[in-house]
Design a protein around this motif. Structure first.
Motif, PDB file in Angstrom:
ATOM      1  N   GLY A   1       0.808  -1.207   0.000  1.00  0.00           N
ATOM      2  CA  GLY A   1       0.000   0.000   0.000  1.00  0.00           C
ATOM      3  C   GLY A   1       0.842   1.259   0.000  1.00  0.00           C
ATOM      4  N   LEU A   2       1.930   1.243   0.753  1.00  0.00           N
ATOM      5  CA  LEU A   2       2.806   2.416   0.816  1.00  0.00           C
ATOM      6  C   LEU A   2       3.483   2.703  -0.524  1.00  0.00           C
ATOM      7  CD1 LEU A   2       4.470   1.890   4.310  1.00  0.00           C
ATOM      8  CD2 LEU A   2       2.914   3.717   3.663  1.00  0.00           C
ATOM      9  N   PHE A   3       3.942   1.656  -1.192  1.00  0.00           N
ATOM     10  CA  PHE A   3       4.698   1.861  -2.424  1.00  0.00           C
ATOM     11  C   PHE A   3       3.849   1.808  -3.695  1.00  0.00           C
ATOM     12  CE2 PHE A   3       8.029   0.442   0.530  1.00  0.00           C
ATOM     13  CZ  PHE A   3       8.893   1.511   0.398  1.00  0.00           C
ATOM     14  N   PHE A   4       2.794   0.987  -3.681  1.00  0.00           N
ATOM     15  CA  PHE A   4       2.017   0.788  -4.900  1.00  0.00           C
ATOM     16  C   PHE A   4       0.518   0.963  -4.678  1.00  0.00           C
ATOM     17  CE2 PHE A   4       5.728  -2.100  -5.090  1.00  0.00           C
ATOM     18  CZ  PHE A   4       6.411  -1.486  -6.126  1.00  0.00           C
ATOM     19  N   GLY A   5       0.130   1.650  -3.617  1.00  0.00           N
ATOM     20  CA  GLY A   5      -1.275   1.810  -3.280  1.00  0.00           C
ATOM     21  C   GLY A   5      -2.072   2.575  -4.314  1.00  0.00           C
ATOM     22  N   LEU A   6      -1.448   3.537  -4.972  1.00  0.00           N
ATOM     23  CA  LEU A   6      -2.155   4.297  -6.008  1.00  0.00           C
ATOM     24  C   LEU A   6      -2.580   3.418  -7.176  1.00  0.00           C
ATOM     25  CD1 LEU A   6      -0.077   7.602  -6.151  1.00  0.00           C
ATOM     26  CD2 LEU A   6      -2.417   7.325  -5.332  1.00  0.00           C
ATOM     27  N   TYR A   7      -1.877   2.315  -7.374  1.00  0.00           N
ATOM     28  CA  TYR A   7      -2.180   1.408  -8.480  1.00  0.00           C
ATOM     29  C   TYR A   7      -3.131   0.285  -8.074  1.00  0.00           C
ATOM     30  CZ  TYR A   7       2.153   3.681  -9.844  1.00  0.00           C
ATOM     31  OH  TYR A   7       3.128   4.607 -10.090  1.00  0.00           O
ATOM     32  N   GLY A   8      -3.472   0.189  -6.794  1.00  0.00           N
ATOM     33  CA  GLY A   8      -4.395  -0.841  -6.322  1.00  0.00           C
ATOM     34  C   GLY A   8      -3.747  -2.167  -6.003  1.00  0.00           C
TER      35      GLY A   8
ATOM     36  N   GLY B   1      -7.030  -9.530  -2.056  1.00  0.00           N
ATOM     37  CA  GLY B   1      -8.026 -10.374  -2.693  1.00  0.00           C
ATOM     38  C   GLY B   1      -9.238  -9.604  -3.177  1.00  0.00           C
ATOM     39  N   ASP B   2      -9.231  -8.299  -2.997  1.00  0.00           N
ATOM     40  CA  ASP B   2     -10.315  -7.446  -3.482  1.00  0.00           C
ATOM     41  C   ASP B   2      -9.994  -7.010  -4.913  1.00  0.00           C
ATOM     42  OD1 ASP B   2     -11.559  -7.623  -1.035  1.00  0.00           O
ATOM     43  OD2 ASP B   2     -10.695  -5.757  -0.283  1.00  0.00           O
ATOM     44  N   ILE B   3     -10.179  -7.923  -5.844  1.00  0.00           N
ATOM     45  CA  ILE B   3      -9.800  -7.685  -7.229  1.00  0.00           C
ATOM     46  C   ILE B   3     -10.574  -6.515  -7.829  1.00  0.00           C
ATOM     47  CG2 ILE B   3      -9.599  -8.752  -9.519  1.00  0.00           C
ATOM     48  CD1 ILE B   3      -7.772  -9.975  -7.319  1.00  0.00           C
ATOM     49  N   THR B   4     -11.872  -6.458  -7.557  1.00  0.00           N
ATOM     50  CA  THR B   4     -12.700  -5.396  -8.129  1.00  0.00           C
ATOM     51  C   THR B   4     -12.228  -4.017  -7.673  1.00  0.00           C
ATOM     52  OG1 THR B   4     -14.571  -6.920  -8.130  1.00  0.00           O
ATOM     53  CG2 THR B   4     -15.070  -4.587  -8.402  1.00  0.00           C
ATOM     54  N   LEU B   5     -11.970  -3.860  -6.372  1.00  0.00           N
ATOM     55  CA  LEU B   5     -11.488  -2.564  -5.879  1.00  0.00           C
ATOM     56  C   LEU B   5     -10.092  -2.244  -6.404  1.00  0.00           C
ATOM     57  CD1 LEU B   5     -12.751  -2.469  -2.195  1.00  0.00           C
ATOM     58  CD2 LEU B   5     -13.485  -1.051  -4.101  1.00  0.00           C
ATOM     59  N   GLY B   6      -9.271  -3.268  -6.586  1.00  0.00           N
ATOM     60  CA  GLY B   6      -7.951  -3.045  -7.172  1.00  0.00           C
ATOM     61  C   GLY B   6      -8.053  -2.522  -8.594  1.00  0.00           C
ATOM     62  N   ILE B   7      -8.977  -3.092  -9.371  1.00  0.00           N
ATOM     63  CA  ILE B   7      -9.182  -2.636 -10.742  1.00  0.00           C
ATOM     64  C   ILE B   7      -9.730  -1.208 -10.753  1.00  0.00           C
ATOM     65  CG2 ILE B   7     -10.596  -3.013 -12.814  1.00  0.00           C
ATOM     66  CD1 ILE B   7     -10.298  -6.047 -12.252  1.00  0.00           C
ATOM     67  N   VAL B   8     -10.653  -0.912  -9.845  1.00  0.00           N
ATOM     68  CA  VAL B   8     -11.222   0.444  -9.776  1.00  0.00           C
ATOM     69  C   VAL B   8     -10.135   1.457  -9.418  1.00  0.00           C
ATOM     70  CG1 VAL B   8     -12.825   1.931  -8.503  1.00  0.00           C
ATOM     71  CG2 VAL B   8     -13.569  -0.325  -9.274  1.00  0.00           C
ATOM     72  N   LYS B   9      -9.270   1.111  -8.481  1.00  0.00           N
ATOM     73  CA  LYS B   9      -8.175   2.026  -8.130  1.00  0.00           C
ATOM     74  C   LYS B   9      -7.235   2.238  -9.302  1.00  0.00           C
ATOM     75  CE  LYS B   9      -6.166   2.289  -3.788  1.00  0.00           C
ATOM     76  NZ  LYS B   9      -5.514   1.698  -2.597  1.00  0.00           N
ATOM     77  N   LEU B  10      -6.916   1.173 -10.008  1.00  0.00           N
ATOM     78  CA  LEU B  10      -6.016   1.276 -11.149  1.00  0.00           C
ATOM     79  C   LEU B  10      -6.630   2.123 -12.261  1.00  0.00           C
ATOM     80  CD1 LEU B  10      -3.354   0.431 -12.453  1.00  0.00           C
ATOM     81  CD2 LEU B  10      -4.495  -1.632 -13.258  1.00  0.00           C
ATOM     82  N   ILE B  11      -7.893   1.893 -12.556  1.00  0.00           N
ATOM     83  CA  ILE B  11      -8.577   2.682 -13.590  1.00  0.00           C
ATOM     84  C   ILE B  11      -8.674   4.150 -13.171  1.00  0.00           C
ATOM     85  CG2 ILE B  11     -10.819   3.043 -14.707  1.00  0.00           C
ATOM     86  CD1 ILE B  11     -11.077  -0.030 -14.810  1.00  0.00           C
ATOM     87  N   THR B  12      -8.948   4.395 -11.878  1.00  0.00           N
ATOM     88  CA  THR B  12      -9.012   5.768 -11.384  1.00  0.00           C
ATOM     89  C   THR B  12      -7.665   6.461 -11.553  1.00  0.00           C
ATOM     90  OG1 THR B  12     -10.671   5.096  -9.770  1.00  0.00           O
ATOM     91  CG2 THR B  12      -9.582   7.198  -9.389  1.00  0.00           C
ATOM     92  N   PHE B  13      -6.585   5.751 -11.283  1.00  0.00           N
ATOM     93  CA  PHE B  13      -5.252   6.319 -11.466  1.00  0.00           C
ATOM     94  C   PHE B  13      -5.003   6.652 -12.939  1.00  0.00           C
ATOM     95  CE2 PHE B  13      -0.760   5.752 -12.513  1.00  0.00           C
ATOM     96  CZ  PHE B  13      -0.221   6.755 -11.738  1.00  0.00           C
TER      97      PHE B  13
END
Length: 129
Positions: free
Chosen positions: A52-59, A66-78
């Motif tokens: 989270g500290l180093f790559f949190g902006l990318y999800g 294991g929250d794949i959907t939220l990871g994708i949303v964070k990545l798309i938002t970035f």
């Protein structure tokens, strides 16, 4: 292995307020279930925090949890925020993403421990969640 040894092994991987309840359930569990808990692959909340500290902006922290959907949303938002910075709306999106990332430090930390507890209970045969 006895229940107390297993509890000591998993005590840093589950929420601290659940230790007494887990100890009680482990004492009432069979030897096979206790030995199965030892072999479970618990995720590390510390690795989740570091990601989270180093790559949190990318999800990446959400992907690890294991929250794949939220990871994708964070990545798309970035990606959208980065692309739209030239029209200044991207800065607002990226500031919101930065705030979300800081909040996720705590949510992922606690969420991984809760997921480990859930995995522990499923192994014992208790469906509490």
């Amino acid at each position: 292995m006895d229940a107390n040894t297993v509890l000591m092994m998993i005590s840093d991987k589950i929420p601290s307020q659940s230790l007494i309840f887990v100890q009680e359930k482990l004492k009432n569990s069979s030897e096979d279930k206790i030995n199965t808990i030892v072999t479970l692959n618990f995720k590390s909340h510390i690795i989740g925090l570091i990601l989270g500290l180093f790559f949190g902006l990318y999800g990446i922290d959400r992907f690890y949890k294991g929250d794949i959907t939220l990871g994708i949303v964070k990545l798309i938002t970035f990606i959208i925020g980065t692309i739209t910075t030239f029209i200044y709306i991207g800065f607002i999106i990226l500031i919101g993403l930065w705030i979300w990332t800081i909040v996720d430090y705590f949510l992922v930390w606690k969420g991984i421990k809760k997921d480990n507890l859930k995995k522990n209970f499923n192994c014992i045969g208790i469906n509490i969640f």
